[in-house]
Design a protein around this motif. Structure first.
Motif, PDB file in Angstrom:
ATOM      1  N   GLY A  44      54.253   4.713 -48.881  1.00  0.00           N
ATOM      2  CA  GLY A  44      54.823   5.398 -49.903  1.00  0.00           C
ATOM      3  C   GLY A  44      53.445   5.762 -50.961  1.00  0.00           C
ATOM      4  O   GLY A  44      53.555   6.829 -51.591  1.00  0.00           O
ATOM      5  N   SER A  94      60.100   4.139 -51.622  1.00  0.00           N
ATOM      6  CA  SER A  94      58.759   3.867 -51.948  1.00  0.00           C
ATOM      7  C   SER A  94      57.963   5.208 -52.461  1.00  0.00           C
ATOM      8  O   SER A  94      57.346   5.185 -53.196  1.00  0.00           O
ATOM      9  N   VAL A  95      58.284   6.345 -51.731  1.00  0.00           N
ATOM     10  CA  VAL A  95      57.641   7.611 -52.378  1.00  0.00           C
ATOM     11  C   VAL A  95      58.108   7.993 -53.494  1.00  0.00           C
ATOM     12  O   VAL A  95      57.315   8.121 -54.515  1.00  0.00           O
TER      13      VAL A  95
END
Length: 263
Positions: A44, A94-95
Motif C-alpha cells: 500500500g 492500505s493504499v
C-alpha cells in the motif's frame, strides 16, 4: 455462528422474528494473517507513492478513494469471510489510508508531529465508540453490520496512524531501515507482554496491528527508495513483487481455508 434477529411486519399487523445466521466476517489470526498484513502495508505504501508520482496527488487520491469504497461495498455485501474479498479490502484500505495520511502532509502541510497524535486520537475515538456500543473490541465476533462498520473504521484509522508514525520516525533521522528495525522490535513487545500475562489478548492484537503498518511501509520504502536511502529497486517493481506475494498467500488460504474458524 451467531444469531441476528430481524423484525418483519406482517399483513395481520403483528411483528414476527426471523432468525438469520451470520458467520464471522474476518479471518482467524494465524501466522499467515500477520505475514499478509505486513505485505499489504508495504504494498500500500509503495503503490500509493507510485500512483501519486504517476497520476498526481489529487487524481491518485480520487482513484484510490473509488477503489476503497468499491472494495468495502463488496466486503459488506457478502455474508461470511471470503479470503480474496477481505484481503482486497485490506489492500485498498492500505493504499487509500496511505494517501489520506500523505495528503495531510504533502498537500495541506500538516507536520507528522501533529498528524500522528491526531490519527491516534481518531483511533482512540473509534475504539471508545465501538466499546460503548458493543462492550467488546474482539475481532472474533464481527457478525453484525454495526460491528463490521466499527472494525473497518478502526482498520482505516490504524493504517493512517501507522503511515504517519512511520514517516515521522524516518524523518527524524532513523531512515527507512532504522525505522523497520525499530518497529520490528516494537511489534514483539505486545506479544511478549501478552504471553507474560501483562496485556490482554484484544489490547495486544490491536497494538501489534497498528505497528504492522509502519513496519511493512518502512521495509517497502527501504527496498524502493534510491541507494542513498535504500536498495534502489524502485516503487513499481517493489509494488509488483509484494502484490505477487500477497496473491500467492491469499490464494493458498482461499484453497486451504487455514484461516477459517470452526465456530
Amino acid at each position: 455462528m451467531s444469531t441476528e434477529y430481524v423484525l418483519e411486519d406482517r399483513s395481520h399487523g403483528h411483528a414476527r422474528a426471523r432468525i438469520r445466521e451470520s458467520a464471522n466476517k474476518v479471518p482467524e489470526v494465524t501466522v499467515y494473517f500477520w505475514i499478509i498484513k505486513v505485505l499489504t502495508t508495504g504494498m500500500g505504501e509503495t503503490a500509493s507513492d507510485f500512483l501519486a508520482h504517476t497520476l498526481g496527488n489529487i487524481p491518485a487520491v480520487g482513484l484510490g478513494g473509488l477503489a476503497f469504497v468499491a472494495s468495502l461495498v463488496l466486503q459488506f455485501a457478502v455474508r461470511r469471510y471470503v479470503a480474496w474479498i477481505y484481503w482486497t479490502a485490506i489492500v485498498m484500505v492500505s493504499v487509500f489510508g496511505t494517501m489520506a495520511a500523505d495528503a495531510l502532509h504533502v498537500v495541506i502541510g500538516v507536520p507528522y508531529t501533529l498528524s500522528t497524535p491526531l490519527f491516534m486520537i481518531a483511533l482512540a475515538a473509534v475504539f471508545a465508540l465501538w466499546y460503548k456500543s458493543e462492550r467488546t473490541l474482539s475481532i472474533h465476533s464481527i457478525r453484525t453490520r454495526r460491528r463490521e462498520f466499527f472494525y473497518w473504521a478502526a482498520v482505516l484509522a490504524t493504517f493512517a496512524l501507522g503511515t504517519a508514525a512511520g514517516d515521522l520516525t524516518a524523518s527524524i533521522g532513523l531512515g527507512y531501515l532504522g525505522s523497520a528495525v525499530l518497529f520490528a522490535v516494537a511489534i514483539c513487545v505486545p506479544a511478549v507482554a501478552h504471553r507474560a500475562g501483562l496485556l490482554g489478548a484484544v489490547t495486544a492484537f490491536w497494538t501489534a496491528y497498528v505497528i504492522t503498518r509502519p513496519l511493512g511501509a518502512s521495509l517497502a520504502d527501504w527496498m524502493a527508495m534510491s541507494k542513498a536511502d535504500g536498495l534502489g529497486w524502485g516503487l513499481g517493481p517493489v509494488t509488483l513483487a509484494w502484490t505477487v506475494a500477497i496473491l500467492v498467500l491469499v490464494g493458498y488460504l482461499a484453497t486451504s481455508r487455514r484461516d477459517v474458524g470452526t465456530a
